[in-house]
Write a protein that holds these residues in place. Structure first.
Motif, PDB file in Angstrom:
ATOM      1  N   SER A   1       0.831  -1.200   0.000  1.00 59.45           N
ATOM      2  CA  SER A   1       0.000   0.000   0.000  1.00 59.45           C
ATOM      3  C   SER A   1       0.866   1.251   0.000  1.00 59.45           C
ATOM      4  O   SER A   1       1.796   1.363   0.796  1.00 59.45           O
ATOM      5  CB  SER A   1      -0.909   0.009   1.231  1.00 59.45           C
ATOM      6  N   PRO A   2       0.591   2.220  -0.882  1.00 61.92           N
ATOM      7  CA  PRO A   2       1.376   3.460  -0.901  1.00 61.92           C
ATOM      8  C   PRO A   2       1.101   4.351   0.304  1.00 61.92           C
ATOM      9  O   PRO A   2       1.902   5.217   0.636  1.00 61.92           O
ATOM     10  CB  PRO A   2       0.924   4.129  -2.195  1.00 61.92           C
TER      11      PRO A   2
ATOM     12  N   ARG B   1      -7.603   0.546 -10.522  1.00 61.68           N
ATOM     13  CA  ARG B   1      -7.240   1.125  -9.238  1.00 61.68           C
ATOM     14  C   ARG B   1      -7.743   0.230  -8.108  1.00 61.68           C
ATOM     15  O   ARG B   1      -8.822  -0.363  -8.195  1.00 61.68           O
ATOM     16  CB  ARG B   1      -7.811   2.538  -9.093  1.00 61.68           C
TER      17      ARG B   1
ATOM     18  N   CYS C   1      -6.665   0.346  -0.576  1.00 61.69           N
ATOM     19  CA  CYS C   1      -6.066  -0.370   0.539  1.00 61.69           C
ATOM     20  C   CYS C   1      -7.101  -0.481   1.657  1.00 61.69           C
ATOM     21  O   CYS C   1      -7.597   0.534   2.148  1.00 61.69           O
ATOM     22  CB  CYS C   1      -4.832   0.366   1.052  1.00 61.69           C
TER      23      CYS C   1
ATOM     24  N   SER D   1      -6.155   4.310   0.972  1.00 61.08           N
ATOM     25  CA  SER D   1      -5.432   4.959  -0.122  1.00 61.08           C
ATOM     26  C   SER D   1      -5.668   4.191  -1.416  1.00 61.08           C
ATOM     27  O   SER D   1      -5.925   2.974  -1.406  1.00 61.08           O
ATOM     28  CB  SER D   1      -3.939   5.024   0.181  1.00 61.08           C
TER      29      SER D   1
ATOM     30  N   GLN E   1      -4.361   3.150  -5.379  1.00 59.96           N
ATOM     31  CA  GLN E   1      -3.187   3.031  -6.235  1.00 59.96           C
ATOM     32  C   GLN E   1      -3.577   2.320  -7.516  1.00 59.96           C
ATOM     33  O   GLN E   1      -4.567   1.595  -7.568  1.00 59.96           O
ATOM     34  CB  GLN E   1      -2.067   2.261  -5.542  1.00 59.96           C
ATOM     35  N   HIS E   2      -2.776   2.562  -8.557  1.00 52.74           N
ATOM     36  CA  HIS E   2      -2.957   1.822  -9.798  1.00 52.74           C
ATOM     37  C   HIS E   2      -2.387   0.424  -9.594  1.00 52.74           C
ATOM     38  O   HIS E   2      -1.209   0.281  -9.257  1.00 52.74           O
ATOM     39  CB  HIS E   2      -2.250   2.534 -10.957  1.00 52.74           C
TER      40      HIS E   2
ATOM     41  N   SER F   1       0.857  -0.419 -11.290  1.00 50.11           N
ATOM     42  CA  SER F   1       2.067   0.326 -10.964  1.00 50.11           C
ATOM     43  C   SER F   1       3.053  -0.527 -10.194  1.00 50.11           C
ATOM     44  O   SER F   1       4.239  -0.233 -10.148  1.00 50.11           O
ATOM     45  CB  SER F   1       1.725   1.566 -10.136  1.00 50.11           C
TER      46      SER F   1
END
Length: 240
Positions: free
Chosen positions: A146-147, A216, A219, A224, A226-227, A230
């Motif tokens: 997770s970013p 996408r 989390c 959050s 994220q792609h 990615s």
């Protein structure tokens, strides 16, 4: 002229591979192919310097020999696991381009092993991580970080659903969040041509899976986004 006395195969042997190549070029039977596979792509994945040295001769056979095309493609797929694989492949760009063209031609025949060939095409296009990690989207599971909070998040795409989750050893995938697929028209880079190729060939499950894996994910721990695509260096995780 290649000095095969300086080129080691997967068994640490020199000199055997050129003899086997002579035999398969002379159409001397399946035994030579089986040994050639064993020496150039051990267990279907371990490659060596001899593997890349043999690639031009395999590529020359590939237009009329399905075995040569399959072995050559497997060698290219193995480049990621060899410390000098990418550099060695850089020495035969014409052969790699020809192999990619041949695999794409086979797609038009709707082969039963389309998904394996799709992985070959990804490797031949230099997309080694995608080649190693992407399945047929029947039950694919990936692990990403997770970013937002660096939690380990499971991404599922397939018959079990299309979601992000926290994987628990005892309870399975918990706190599921539905993935948001990327609209086809918004795909870019490798995702765009991967989707276009699968769509052209009528591979509906693959096209939908690509939209999800380039979409996408939320989390479950910190919300959050994220792609999914990615995380290019992600590794497949085990099925539930």
């Amino acid at each position: 002229m290649t000095d095969w006395t300086q080129v080691v195969d997967a068994h640490g042997v020199v000199g055997r591979v050129p003899l086997l190549l002579d035999q398969v070029e002379g159409e001397e039977g399946p035994g030579a192919w089986e040994e050639l596979w064993d020496r150039l792509c051990l267990h279907g994945e371990t490659v060596s310097a001899a593997s890349f040295t043999a690639l031009p001769r395999l590529a020359a056979l590939a237009p009329t020999c399905a075995r040569a095309l399959e072995l050559a493609s497997a060698i290219v797929r193995g480049a990621l696991r060899h410390p000098d694989g990418k550099a060695l492949l850089a020495g035969c760009p014409n052969e790699v381009a020809r192999l990619r063209e041949l695999v794409d031609q086979r797609f038009r025949t709707r082969p039963a092993d389309y998904h394996r060939l799709f992985g070959d095409l990804l490797a031949l296009a230099g997309q080694y991580h995608w080649s190693a990690s992407m399945g047929d989207f029947a039950d694919d599971f990936y692990t990403v970080s997770s970013p937002g909070c660096e939690a380990e998040v499971t991404i599922a795409v397939g018959d079990y659903g299309c979601y992000s989750a926290i994987r628990d050893w005892d309870r399975g995938d918990t706190e599921r969040r539905t993935l948001r697929p990327a609209p086809a028209e918004e795909l870019r880079g490798p995702g765009r041509w991967m989707h276009a190729t699968a769509d052209r060939d009528g591979q509906q499950r693959l096209t939908e899976g690509i939209r999800y894996v380039f979409g996408r994910a939320e989390c479950p721990a910190c919300a959050s986004l994220q792609h999914c695509g990615s995380a290019h260096d992600r590794e497949p995780s085990s099925s539930p």
